[in-house]
Design a protein around this motif. Sequence first.
Motif: not given
Lengths: 345, 341
Positions: A36-47, A303-317
């Motif tokens: 889970i711990r590694v998974g969480a970091y991997v998930a964040v890194a992938v996103v 920060l992850f929540i912030g990056f999600l909103a920001n990233g989605f906007q940047l790729i126009n989702v």
Amino acid sequence: MSLGPAATGAVQAGSPHRDRPQTARTARAGGIDLMIRVGAYVAVAVVLGYFSVAAHGFFSLSNVVNVVEQSAILGILAFGMTLVVIAGGMNVVSGGIDLSIAANMGVCAAVFATSINAGVSDPVAVALTLGAGLAIGAVNAFAVIGLGVLPLLATLAVMNVCIGAELVLTQNTVISAASPLISLMSSGTFLGISVYAWFLIVASALFIVLVQYTRWGLRLYAVGAHREAAHAAGLPIAKYQAASYVIAGLCGSLAALLSVARLSGSSPGANDNLLPVIVAALMGVVFSRRMVPTIGGTLLSALFIGFLANGFQLINVSSYWVNGVQGLLILAVVSMTSLTKRAGT
Amino acid sequence: MSDAKGLKIEQTKAISLVTKAAIALALSGGVIAATTAARADDVPAGLSLKGKTIGISVVGTDHFWDLKAYQGQIAEVKRLGGTPVALDAGRKDAKQIAQIQTLIAQKPDAIIEQLGNVKVLDPWFKKIRTAGIPLFTVDTATPQAINDTTSNNWEMGEELAVQMVQDIGAKGNIIVFNGFYSVPVCAIRYDEMRAVLKYYPDVKIIQPELRDVIPNTVQSAYSEVTDILTKNPKKGSIAAIWACWGVPIEGAAQAVQAAKRDEIKLYAGDSGPDDIKLIEDKNNPVAAVIAQRPTEIGKTAVDNAARHLNGQSVPSFTFVPTIMVTKANVQEVKDKLGWGL
């Protein structure tokens, strides 16, 4: 939650007949923890990795600073919530929670804006605002520790009081405010980074030191996670828990200063931050080695929540997706935490 | 009910002192010529947005008007070949600010902002301009915008008042809801109504005027009108009821029907789909309402941005004509509204 090395040792020292299955189970639990711990970091890194490829300028300094600014209020509120959860324990019903923290920000922002408009100087307005936040924290502490009301109910009641007080002060309208401090906070920069972003950076550093590297912080964990042991060791449990609510109240008022700077005044709707704050504080658990709430984990979540909103906007989702994704994240975290707990028992 | 309520709330927020200045300017006649030049339907062919990205920021879409104007913008950007970056802040100021902040970093070819809180948005409007991005607004008056597209509230107020005076034969007592004079669009419509009545001395406003409220608009209007009807029991003692928006009229219509005072006619200076249904109902006392065309407003805002990006000049204000809906024309104009009725 993992039993931790001490508990594992105790199990291993038990009956030889139960030794092997217990050890195997503990090892499995440890394995899931790690996954889970590694998974969480991997998930964040992938996103984040995906966004950095798909969205032009995602990792540019200006965009990162934008996200830090956008996450500052959420982060500081979530730090307060994290402290309360650490001190009160993670039990969803009886554990520590401060549902009033976002509404606290709303009423403190109203106090700040109205006092500035009343002609009060910046230092006095800040003092009044921080005083209001501390007072709300103290009321929570009194209700939870003094009166023994469940934190969930006590802070829910205080939340309503705060929402009401904000409405009385603002008449549910925007109260514009302008002062030298507000301009400094909204447009000042230091070393090329906005004062606003520095707020989160400095607050994060202070809270990480306080909670993760001091004796006080260690004891706060003991009080929440091992109440009887902490009591037996002579720790003043009530004082630690009360302090967590008071500090959370202070976080509400610090976030209020940021909010007034960001919105050029006090604006209705502060309580909308409550759910993201809970998400950030609880989701932070997956970033910790022992699956407990930590300031670092909370910061990463915010920060992850912030990056999600920001990233989605940047790729126009569509921004509508972000809510859904946040919901899935909560579900994932809660189910993973339950899974580990079950595997560990 | 929500559409008109939302409109009211949003317009309260949107129109600031800056608007008042703009209104004064418009009244002086400077804008009138531009208005005709920028009517909704005369977008010249070839105003392409191909390869252009248009940021669209709206504070919320939970009300009929807001949603239609938002959708109108997105559809028009796509129709003209552009890419919309459409952002709905879910009625949260902080979220709208974050979206605008990221939008500025995305450097779109233009940004169109719809409603929201001008006091909160103003510093960010300035940042948009500082970043060199042309700013256009929908129903939000700000000196930072190259163009603001909205409805012509003067025309709305005047047209409705003339219709009312005509319907009641230029004489009789009228009940007026005036609870939102602090809302500029309502003040404009009310003042226009008074300006018309000035020339018809036999039409008298019953004093004191009624206060429409939010929330519980319908219930409150129902009880207030019932009280006045009880005080004026004689048929013909009241000729009409006027409100600057549709929701109080819905409550007033129920009160008039309950009191069986069919001779009274009702008028609303703005409306949503529910009000159109009342007009359609032959037995309902609502006689005329003014309907805005939010989809058209959204479309026109995009057309203005496209004009600007193609090197043409655009006026500071564009007024999209409204439609007066009466029992006589309701079937005919329903489709024209673009409300999907």
